[in-house]
Design an enzyme around this catalytic site. Structure first.
Site, PDB file in Angstrom:
ATOM      1  N   HIS A 508      -9.885  50.824 -16.850  1.00  0.00           N
ATOM      2  CA  HIS A 508     -10.116  51.630 -18.048  1.00  0.00           C
ATOM      3  C   HIS A 508      -8.796  51.951 -18.760  1.00  0.00           C
ATOM      4  O   HIS A 508      -8.624  51.661 -19.946  1.00  0.00           O
ATOM      5  CB  HIS A 508     -10.841  52.928 -17.669  1.00  0.00           C
ATOM      6  CG  HIS A 508     -11.071  53.856 -18.828  1.00  0.00           C
ATOM      7  ND1 HIS A 508     -12.268  53.921 -19.499  1.00  0.00           N
ATOM      8  CD2 HIS A 508     -10.246  54.739 -19.447  1.00  0.00           C
ATOM      9  CE1 HIS A 508     -12.163  54.808 -20.485  1.00  0.00           C
ATOM     10  NE2 HIS A 508     -10.942  55.317 -20.475  1.00  0.00           N
ATOM     11  N   GLU A 509      -7.879  52.541 -18.028  1.00  0.00           N
ATOM     12  CA  GLU A 509      -6.616  52.935 -18.648  1.00  0.00           C
ATOM     13  C   GLU A 509      -5.832  51.711 -19.116  1.00  0.00           C
ATOM     14  O   GLU A 509      -5.131  51.763 -20.133  1.00  0.00           O
ATOM     15  CB  GLU A 509      -5.779  53.796 -17.701  1.00  0.00           C
ATOM     16  CG  GLU A 509      -6.447  55.103 -17.280  1.00  0.00           C
ATOM     17  CD  GLU A 509      -6.931  55.947 -18.448  1.00  0.00           C
ATOM     18  OE1 GLU A 509      -6.364  55.839 -19.550  1.00  0.00           O
ATOM     19  OE2 GLU A 509      -7.897  56.714 -18.245  1.00  0.00           O
TER      20      GLU A 509
HETATM   21 ZN   LIG Z   1     -10.205  56.492 -22.014  1.00  0.00          ZN
END
Ligand SMILES: [Zn+2]
Length: 724
Positions: A508-509
């Site tokens: 995600h990051e």
């Molecule tokens: Zn995010």
């Protein structure tokens, strides 16, 4: 995959519209000039751009004492530069106004990018003092820019002539975007209305602050307290120890279950005694509605009314219309239509899950009807029977460094052709931080990427991405971006074995990071992740999909000792677990998002509302009043919308989820993990920042409007008839 991310993104530009906050210090160039330049000179590491590769921050030279003089000098410089643009005797041009604004504030950006990074991930008392001291000055600096009437006159003049100026598309977007930000902040109002707006903003800020402190106190006071250990049957030793410690901290006898901010509480899935579950749930549900000084209902009724009046002053029919004007969805009607289209599929699934739970209750001769306080206790039994995933079994296949190299980097290489080289010569702010240089397929340097994954006492919770250096062709800068998380640090010499949820967080990051790394735009304001809230989580959530994509998963999910691939049945359990309880989870999110939108589409002439009656009516109207599925947050403790900056913005989580599932479906339909697909996505979406209307940008890439079907499918839900 479908969980509310705890990450946060800081955007200077997206905050402009809420910048006219109360209590800001008035800054004028005259007053600024009197300030001292003591302590700021060529000896300060922020004085000039860093000479390190990619202008990386010289963490080996920066000390805590360097920040404050650099911030203060940076604020002065920014205000003086802004005033010089406003006072320019020459006729306004795109160059001498918009480009000049984009070029201004180099020093304050340079220091604040680093300061935000270290205060978030490596705080200490000296930095805390600087942060407290400078916050009002920074707010005042923003006001000095966006409430500068002379500057707005120049901006307006160019805006009016914009179609005759033969600007390129990105420059035209900059004019329209900047103009809109000034207008949304109230720049077009006459002096009387400006002072009315200022009053409203002050009252709003005060009420919001009062809401936060009342809710904190109410949440603390409403904790479940018992002297009877039997009442806590079902809790494990760690939970009991935490409850005993909480009691000692509060100097009460027995055990205390402190409340978390959501309606449901974590202990509800294990407490076997129904009366305890009911009592804990009631404590949570009624926390801010118990009368007395910490009841929040009066505040939220007034806040809703005040925000509607503010919208009217600014020329909008309601607060949500004002708030969404610069978002991808653009209008509350679009957001409401989007949510309405999911309601029947979500509630049908939730009701099915409820029936399954009722069957368990009946089979166990419970003799009662399912209530919200029972849901998690019995759904946990469903999970164990149908979706049981033992993390102790999966962790050995998720060694952090291997996940990074053979999962995250591998997927990015396959899709975009980029490669990664560890740089141990670049200084870092903590020994846990690692730095990689990112190169393009042709070997050209693209970016620096830092990761700081392990929990520390002086780090904020959650995970996030930000930039040390913002990329822009105008400034000749390449991206220097970082990811931060809070994984448990292994003992020295031991491998970091993480959960699949942590794996997803890394992907995600890194998706946010790619949005920064691929930024290929002229202007810093429109670059990379400087996009609206209902778009910013799209690249990150999209990147999560590759974590469970079979070819990527097989490439990294290998036993850290033996290198053996994860057994197929274990991998299948991970995939299946993603559809567990999704009817409930989507329904509680929709209910909260609908409450937010209903409160913020009240008209300016609506009377003060009774929050309980309003909430019931709003949920009834939107077909989300389910007896066993309450909203994730009740209006009276909905911190996002009354205390934080998410008013009329909670839908954005779901909106971005629609985009990421829809986009991933496109990849699946076009061959999945290929360079051709990746390059097209990079070229048309990831590199483009906010340089085009985002709805148009997305539709041009997809060849259609976004569709909710893939999102419902990903959650294991049947698409409703109203979806494509
Ligand atoms: Zn995010």
């Amino acid at each position: 995959m479908h969980r509310i991310q705890t990450d946060r993104m800081r955007f200077i530009l997206s905050q402009i519209s809420t910048m006219m906050i109360a209590g800001a210090v008035a800054l004028t160039p005259g007053a600024m000039a009197q300030a001292t330049d003591a302590g700021f000179g060529p000896g300060n590491p922020f004085y000039a751009p860093s000479t390190l590769p990619f202008h990386a921050p010289p963490f080996d030279k920066i000390t805590a004492a360097d920040y404050q003089p650099a911030i203060e000098a940076g604020i002065r410089q920014k205000v003086e530069e802004t005033q010089a643009i406003a006072d320019n005797p020459a006729e306004p041009t795109f160059e001498n106004t918009f480009v000049a604004m984009e070029k201004s504030g180099r020093l304050i950006d340079r220091v604040m990018n680093v300061f935000n990074g270290v205060t978030g991930a490596n705080m200490n008392p000296a930095l805390q003092k600087v942060q407290d001291a400078e916050a009002p000055q920074l707010a005042a600096m923003d006001d000095a820019v966006h409430l500068n009437a002379k500057l707005f006159q120049r901006v307006s003049k160019i805006y009016e002539q914009r179609h005759a100026l033969h600007l390129d598309a990105e420059s035209l977007r900059l004019v329209e975007y900047d103009y809109q930000q000034f207008v949304l902040a109230g720049a077009r109002l006459d002096e009387a209305d400006k002072s009315a707006l200022k009053k409203i903003n002050e009252e709003e800020a005060n009420l919001s602050t009062a809401f936060i402190s009342k809710l904190l106190a109410a949440t603390r006071d409403a904790a479940f307290v018992t002297a009877d250990k039997q009442a806590l049957a079902g809790l494990n030793d760690a939970q009991l120890a935490a409850a005993a410690q909480a009691a000692r901290d509060r100097k009460v006898d027995g055990w205390v279950l402190s409340l978390q901010n959501t309606t449901q509480q974590p202990e509800l899935e294990s407490l076997t005694r129904r009366a305890t579950r009911q009592a804990l749930y009631a404590d949570s549900w009624n926390r801010a509605e118990r009368g007395g000084p910490n009841d929040t209902r009066e505040i939220i009724a007034r806040l809703a009314q005040l925000r509607a009046q503010k919208a009217k002053l600014l020329g909008y029919p309601n607060y949500a219309a004002w708030k969404l004007a610069d978002q991808m969805a653009k209008t509350p009607e679009t957001a409401l239509k989007f949510m309405d289209a999911m309601v029947s599929a979500a509630t049908a699934k939730a009701q099915g899950e409820g029936k399954e739970i009722q069957a368990i209750i009946d089979a166990q001769k419970g003799g009662f009807k399912l209530e919200p306080s029972d849901w998690n206790f019995y759904s946990e039994q469903v999970r164990k029977a149908k979706f049981d995933l033992d993390e102790a079994q999966t962790r050995p296949y998720f060694e952090l460094n291997n996940v990074l190299q053979n999962g995250v980097f591998y997927a990015a290489h396959e899709l975009y052709g980029i490669s990664f080289k560890r740089r141990t010569d670049i200084p870092v702010y903590n020994p846990d931080v690692q730095v990689y240089e990112v190169s393009d397929a042709d070997g050209k340097p693209l970016a620096l990427w830092y990761c700081d994954y392990f929990k520390r006492d002086n780090k904020n919770g959650g995970a996030w991405m930000e930039e040390f250096v913002g990329p822009a062709k105008l400034l000749g800068t390449l991206p220097v971006v970082y990811n931060v998380a809070n994984f448990t640090k292994p003992a020295a010499g031991e491998p970091a074995l993480i959960s699949f949820s942590d794996v997803t967080t890394i992907f995600h990051e890194f998706g946010h990071a790619l949005h920064g790394i691929f930024a290929d735009t002229e202007y810093p304001s429109l670059s990379g992740t400087s996009v609206p809230r209902d778009f910013v989580e799209f690249p990150s959530q999209f990147n999560e999909h590759w974590a469970s994509y079979p070819a990527v998963f097989a490439h990294y999910a290998k036993h850290y000792k033996t290198g053996a691939p994860m057994p197929a049945e274990l991998a299948e359990k991970i995939r299946k677990a993603a559809t567990f309880n999704q009817g409930y989870m989507l329904t509680e999110l929709l209910a909260a998002a609908e409450l937010d939108m209903q409160w913020h589409t009240l008209g300016p002439d609506a009377p003060l509302q009774n929050p309980d009656a309003f909430e019931t009516a709003a949920l009834t109207k939107t077909h989300l009043l389910l007896s066993a599925v309450p909203p994730r947050y009740r209006s009276s403790y909905f911190m996002h919308i009354w205390g934080n900056d998410y008013a009329a913005g909670y839908y954005a989580y779901l909106w971005c989820e629609m985009l990421d599932d829809d986009a991933f479906q496109w990849f699946e339909d076009h061959g999945g993990l290929t360079r051709a697909n990746g390059d097209r996505f990079r070229q048309m979406i990831l590199s483009r920042g906010n340089t085009e209307d985002l709805a148009r940008m997305y539709a041009a890439w997809l060849g259609a409007e976004p569709n909710i079907g893939p999102m419902l499918k990903a959650r294991g839900l049947e698409p409703a008839k109203s979806s494509r």
